[in-house]
Motif scaffolding. Structure first.
Motif, PDB file in Angstrom:
ATOM      1  N   SER A 118     -12.620 -31.692  12.758  1.00 45.28           N
ATOM      2  CA  SER A 118     -11.456 -32.580  12.772  1.00 45.28           C
ATOM      3  C   SER A 118     -11.122 -32.938  14.201  1.00 45.28           C
ATOM      4  O   SER A 118     -11.279 -32.105  15.109  1.00 45.28           O
ATOM      5  N   ASP A 119     -10.616 -34.140  14.394  1.00 50.23           N
ATOM      6  CA  ASP A 119     -10.154 -34.567  15.713  1.00 50.23           C
ATOM      7  C   ASP A 119      -8.708 -34.176  15.973  1.00 50.23           C
ATOM      8  O   ASP A 119      -8.253 -34.208  17.120  1.00 50.23           O
ATOM      9  N   VAL A 120      -7.983 -33.808  14.924  1.00 47.90           N
ATOM     10  CA  VAL A 120      -6.534 -33.613  15.078  1.00 47.90           C
ATOM     11  C   VAL A 120      -6.047 -32.251  14.601  1.00 47.90           C
ATOM     12  O   VAL A 120      -4.865 -31.928  14.753  1.00 47.90           O
ATOM     13  N   PHE A 121      -6.920 -31.454  14.004  1.00 48.88           N
ATOM     14  CA  PHE A 121      -6.527 -30.133  13.524  1.00 48.88           C
ATOM     15  C   PHE A 121      -7.466 -29.067  14.093  1.00 48.88           C
ATOM     16  O   PHE A 121      -8.658 -29.312  14.292  1.00 48.88           O
ATOM     17  N   THR A 122      -6.921 -27.899  14.343  1.00 51.03           N
ATOM     18  CA  THR A 122      -7.710 -26.703  14.572  1.00 51.03           C
ATOM     19  C   THR A 122      -7.416 -25.726  13.439  1.00 51.03           C
ATOM     20  O   THR A 122      -6.519 -25.951  12.615  1.00 51.03           O
ATOM     21  N   ALA A 123      -8.180 -24.636  13.390  1.00 52.31           N
ATOM     22  CA  ALA A 123      -8.075 -23.712  12.263  1.00 52.31           C
ATOM     23  C   ALA A 123      -7.619 -22.335  12.703  1.00 52.31           C
ATOM     24  O   ALA A 123      -8.041 -21.832  13.749  1.00 52.31           O
ATOM     25  N   GLU A 124      -6.740 -21.734  11.920  1.00 49.35           N
ATOM     26  CA  GLU A 124      -6.489 -20.296  11.960  1.00 49.35           C
ATOM     27  C   GLU A 124      -7.174 -19.711  10.726  1.00 49.35           C
ATOM     28  O   GLU A 124      -6.839 -20.090   9.594  1.00 49.35           O
ATOM     29  N   LEU A 174     -17.430 -11.720  -3.705  1.00 44.71           N
ATOM     30  CA  LEU A 174     -16.344 -12.694  -3.641  1.00 44.71           C
ATOM     31  C   LEU A 174     -15.844 -12.820  -2.213  1.00 44.71           C
ATOM     32  O   LEU A 174     -15.429 -11.835  -1.596  1.00 44.71           O
ATOM     33  N   ALA A 175     -15.901 -14.038  -1.666  1.00 40.76           N
ATOM     34  CA  ALA A 175     -15.338 -14.331  -0.348  1.00 40.76           C
ATOM     35  C   ALA A 175     -13.927 -14.860  -0.531  1.00 40.76           C
ATOM     36  O   ALA A 175     -13.705 -15.804  -1.306  1.00 40.76           O
ATOM     37  N   ALA A 176     -12.965 -14.256   0.163  1.00 43.85           N
ATOM     38  CA  ALA A 176     -11.554 -14.634   0.027  1.00 43.85           C
ATOM     39  C   ALA A 176     -11.043 -15.119   1.381  1.00 43.85           C
ATOM     40  O   ALA A 176     -10.951 -14.342   2.332  1.00 43.85           O
ATOM     41  N   LEU A 177     -10.718 -16.398   1.470  1.00 38.33           N
ATOM     42  CA  LEU A 177     -10.369 -17.039   2.739  1.00 38.33           C
ATOM     43  C   LEU A 177      -9.000 -17.694   2.660  1.00 38.33           C
ATOM     44  O   LEU A 177      -8.649 -18.320   1.658  1.00 38.33           O
ATOM     45  N   TYR A 178      -8.219 -17.537   3.739  1.00 34.94           N
ATOM     46  CA  TYR A 178      -7.001 -18.317   3.935  1.00 34.94           C
ATOM     47  C   TYR A 178      -7.156 -19.078   5.242  1.00 34.94           C
ATOM     48  O   TYR A 178      -7.483 -18.494   6.282  1.00 34.94           O
ATOM     49  N   LEU A 179      -6.949 -20.380   5.174  1.00 33.32           N
ATOM     50  CA  LEU A 179      -7.053 -21.252   6.335  1.00 33.32           C
ATOM     51  C   LEU A 179      -5.700 -21.896   6.586  1.00 33.32           C
ATOM     52  O   LEU A 179      -5.102 -22.481   5.675  1.00 33.32           O
ATOM     53  N   CYS A 180      -5.205 -21.760   7.803  1.00 36.03           N
ATOM     54  CA  CYS A 180      -3.984 -22.456   8.201  1.00 36.03           C
ATOM     55  C   CYS A 180      -4.383 -23.595   9.134  1.00 36.03           C
ATOM     56  O   CYS A 180      -5.019 -23.376  10.168  1.00 36.03           O
ATOM     57  N   LEU A 181      -4.023 -24.813   8.777  1.00 39.69           N
ATOM     58  CA  LEU A 181      -4.317 -25.981   9.595  1.00 39.69           C
ATOM     59  C   LEU A 181      -3.241 -26.130  10.670  1.00 39.69           C
ATOM     60  O   LEU A 181      -2.049 -26.180  10.360  1.00 39.69           O
ATOM     61  N   VAL A 182      -3.671 -26.211  11.913  1.00 40.53           N
ATOM     62  CA  VAL A 182      -2.755 -26.339  13.051  1.00 40.53           C
ATOM     63  C   VAL A 182      -2.932 -27.737  13.648  1.00 40.53           C
ATOM     64  O   VAL A 182      -3.995 -28.047  14.199  1.00 40.53           O
ATOM     65  N   PRO A 183      -1.925 -28.601  13.547  1.00 40.81           N
ATOM     66  CA  PRO A 183      -2.079 -29.964  14.065  1.00 40.81           C
ATOM     67  C   PRO A 183      -1.941 -30.009  15.585  1.00 40.81           C
ATOM     68  O   PRO A 183      -1.223 -29.204  16.188  1.00 40.81           O
ATOM     69  N   ASN A 184      -2.632 -30.952  16.197  1.00 40.38           N
ATOM     70  CA  ASN A 184      -2.427 -31.218  17.619  1.00 40.38           C
ATOM     71  C   ASN A 184      -0.999 -31.703  17.842  1.00 40.38           C
ATOM     72  O   ASN A 184      -0.389 -32.310  16.963  1.00 40.38           O
ATOM     73  N   LYS A 185      -0.474 -31.447  19.029  1.00 47.60           N
ATOM     74  CA  LYS A 185       0.918 -31.846  19.310  1.00 47.60           C
ATOM     75  C   LYS A 185       1.114 -33.355  19.247  1.00 47.60           C
ATOM     76  O   LYS A 185       2.198 -33.837  18.921  1.00 47.60           O
ATOM     77  N   GLU A 186       0.084 -34.104  19.559  1.00 41.01           N
ATOM     78  CA  GLU A 186       0.188 -35.565  19.570  1.00 41.01           C
ATOM     79  C   GLU A 186      -0.438 -36.189  18.328  1.00 41.01           C
ATOM     80  O   GLU A 186      -0.845 -37.354  18.355  1.00 41.01           O
ATOM     81  N   PRO A 235       0.101 -26.337   7.113  1.00 41.48           N
ATOM     82  CA  PRO A 235      -0.219 -26.046   5.714  1.00 41.48           C
ATOM     83  C   PRO A 235      -1.319 -25.000   5.597  1.00 41.48           C
ATOM     84  O   PRO A 235      -2.138 -24.828   6.504  1.00 41.48           O
ATOM     85  N   GLY A 236      -1.328 -24.315   4.468  1.00 41.38           N
ATOM     86  CA  GLY A 236      -2.332 -23.294   4.218  1.00 41.38           C
ATOM     87  C   GLY A 236      -3.217 -23.658   3.047  1.00 41.38           C
ATOM     88  O   GLY A 236      -2.788 -24.343   2.108  1.00 41.38           O
ATOM     89  N   ILE A 237      -4.449 -23.198   3.092  1.00 43.58           N
ATOM     90  CA  ILE A 237      -5.414 -23.404   2.016  1.00 43.58           C
ATOM     91  C   ILE A 237      -6.043 -22.061   1.674  1.00 43.58           C
ATOM     92  O   ILE A 237      -6.504 -21.339   2.563  1.00 43.58           O
TER      93      ILE A 237
END
Length: 542
Positions: free
Chosen positions: A59-65, A126-138, A40-42
């Motif tokens: 987060s213990d289960v997500f990393t960020a792009e 103005l700061a403009a950010l897009y964050l993509c949440l990358v879940p761990n495989k497990e 998902p993206g934010i």
């Protein structure tokens, strides 16, 4: 300390942000839903005069792009097929916004996503950010809390991970790309190691949106002699490896036929005489044209067989053979097309013919039908009959359709590009094609103008954003928000296929909440988000 004095906008919905998006007190929490392998993206706009904002995701289960959103100019509104002579873009600027557009042109929109590491630099406060949440495989199913911090602003994200997996590579997608644009924007000479390294980056970008095949548009580089005609395709070998190494599975190749050219050099769009692609002055149905075409296909088949690449090939004989076709030209075109198809299948027996069409006229010549969405709607009964027979019918859009029809132009709601894939689910279509991944002709710079010049001689410039989904960044392709919407759309239709297999009635009821036809749909992001969550809930229960 985090409090509501931070002004900005934040959203996990499928919607565009703009430099003029209203800024209100930011919340300190956000909720979203995703399958176990979803990304998902934010989007976040944050009012700030700080020189640089540190980024943190705990987060213990997500990393960020992380991406910095860059505003892209939209110089024209798209036409509606009627006003200003049915122009593709409205060059005479309107006084009021068209009802199908998001803003009145000219304007700018945050479509370009520049990859960054852990610091975001505001521009003009103005700061403009897009964050993509990358879940761990497990990652386990359930509720997970994620702490996002941008400067002093903190947002706690409640991510509901459903016990659902997006199937891999079950819905074919292809976007046509330009090697010339890759070389030009990155200052590289084609057929060098540095060039192929950059092509690999573009191939991996295509895989991000679940692209499964890659289109090699053949040109006269394969012609080594013209008296008699001889061909050599060995120059394609390192290029093909770039895409297979990136995870692609199918070579999409062509063309076999040409329309020839007019004296002014423009394509002969309305001709009844198809010619040889590599000898555009020679008709396919002459003895000379037949000999050239057989030699061409035999040489290509020998090359592909040498590397074991002849088993998973789709081939374009001629793009849009029944479009821009006067009634008197249809039967001559069909005769020549069938001749070319018979030659192709003789020497490449595993090949499938794929073609963008507007009707089902070329029965027996085409294996994978790719009607534009208006062509499908107009000839729905014919195409549905082909689907019932077990044939593959896909969908495509390009410089049209316009107006209230779904498409992925920059002045349209970004959700419309995702809903195109729900239309494929609704209509049992089995793939999606688009011509514009990075189709930047010479002189076009998408950071300065997003409307593509039109070299067909028909109509105005193409609509803004039509010819591309990625941007030529300093270090490789940068994705766009419309590319992210297409990625999620491909994921949606793959999950919808699973639901349809298990419960067709539930599938149809769900899809019809957002899509009824390509010009009748609900593109409210909040409503769509609720329907998407219902999809995940239903899949978790089956």
């Amino acid at each position: 300390m985090n409090h509501t004095s931070f002004l900005g906008a934040i959203s996990s919905k499928e919607e565009f942000f703009y430099p003029n998006t209203p800024l209100t007190p930011l919340p300190n929490h956000l909720e979203l839903s995703l399958p176990k392998n979803g990304h998902p993206g934010i989007q976040l706009l944050l009012q700030s005069n700080t020189a640089a904002l540190p980024l943190s995701l705990q987060s213990d289960v997500f990393t960020a792009e992380w991406f910095r959103m860059r505003a892209i100019p939209v110089e024209y509104n798209t036409g509606n097929g009627v006003d200003q002579g049915g122009a593709m873009v409205l060059e005479n600027h309107l006084q009021t916004k068209p009802s199908y557009a998001t803003q009145l042109a000219p304007f700018t929109v945050f479509d370009c996503l520049e990859p960054i590491t852990d610091t975001l630099t505001p521009e003009s406060g103005l700061a403009a950010l897009y964050l993509c949440l990358v879940p761990n495989k497990e990652i386990p199913a359930g509720i997970h809390t994620v702490r996002l911090q941008v400067g002093d602003y903190i947002c706690n994200i409640k991510a509901h991970v459903y016990d659902v997996m997006i199937p891999e590579n079950t819905f074919p997608v292809t976007n046509w790309f330009s090697l010339d644009a890759i070389a030009r924007f990155h200052n590289l000479k084609q057929n060098t190691p540095e060039f192929y390294q950059m092509v690999s980056k573009y191939a991996h970008s295509m895989r991000r949106l679940h692209q499964t095949m890659f289109y090699l548009e053949l040109d006269n580089r394969c012609v080594t002699n013209t008296n008699p005609y001889e061909f050599d395709f060995s120059y394609l070998e390192p290029l093909i490896r770039c895409f297979f190494d990136a995870g692609m599975s199918t070579i999409e190749i062509g063309p076999l036929l040409s329309r020839g050219t007019l004296p002014n050099g423009m394509p002969n769009m309305y001709t009844d005489r198809f010619t040889c692609a590599m000898a555009p002055d020679v008709s396919i149905d002459t003895p000379e044209g037949y000999a050239i075409t057989v030699t061409y296909i035999k040489a290509l088949a020998d090359f592909l067989k040498q590397y074991g690449w002849d088993k998973n090939i789709v081939f374009h004989i001629h793009d849009e053979p029944d479009i821009h076709c006067p009634p008197e030209a249809l039967e001559p075109r069909k005769k020549q097309y069938y001749l070319a198809a018979s030659i192709l299948r003789k020497y490449l027996p595993c090949v499938k013919v794929i073609e963008a069409v507007s009707s089902a006229e070329f029965r027996g010549g085409v294996d994978i039908w790719v009607p534009g969405t208006p062509g499908y709607e107009e000839h729905k009964e014919e195409f549905d009959r082909l689907i019932a027979l077990g044939e593959d019918v896909w969908a495509y859009v390009c410089c049209g359709p316009e107006g209230h029809w779904l498409n992925r132009f920059l002045d349209f709601a970004v959700l419309k590009g995702r809903l195109l894939f729900w239309g494929c689910a609704k209509n049992r279509l089995s793939g999606f094609l688009h011509w514009g991944f990075n189709q930047f002709p010479g002189g076009m710079n998408p950071f300065k103008a997003s409307s593509c010049p039109n070299n067909t001689g028909i109509g105005t410039n193409f609509p803004c954003g039509d010819s591309f989904l990625v941007y030529p960044g300093a270090d490789g392709p940068w994705p766009g928000m419309r590319m992210e919407a297409a990625r999620r759309g491909a994921e949606d239709v793959a999950m919808l296929q699973v639901l349809r297999t298990k419960d067709p009635a539930a599938h149809d009821q769900l899809v019809e909440q957002v899509f009824r036809s390509n010009s009748d749909y609900n593109d409210d992001p909040k409503h769509f988000e609720a329907v998407y969550q219902e999809l995940l809930e239903r899949l978790e229960q089956i």
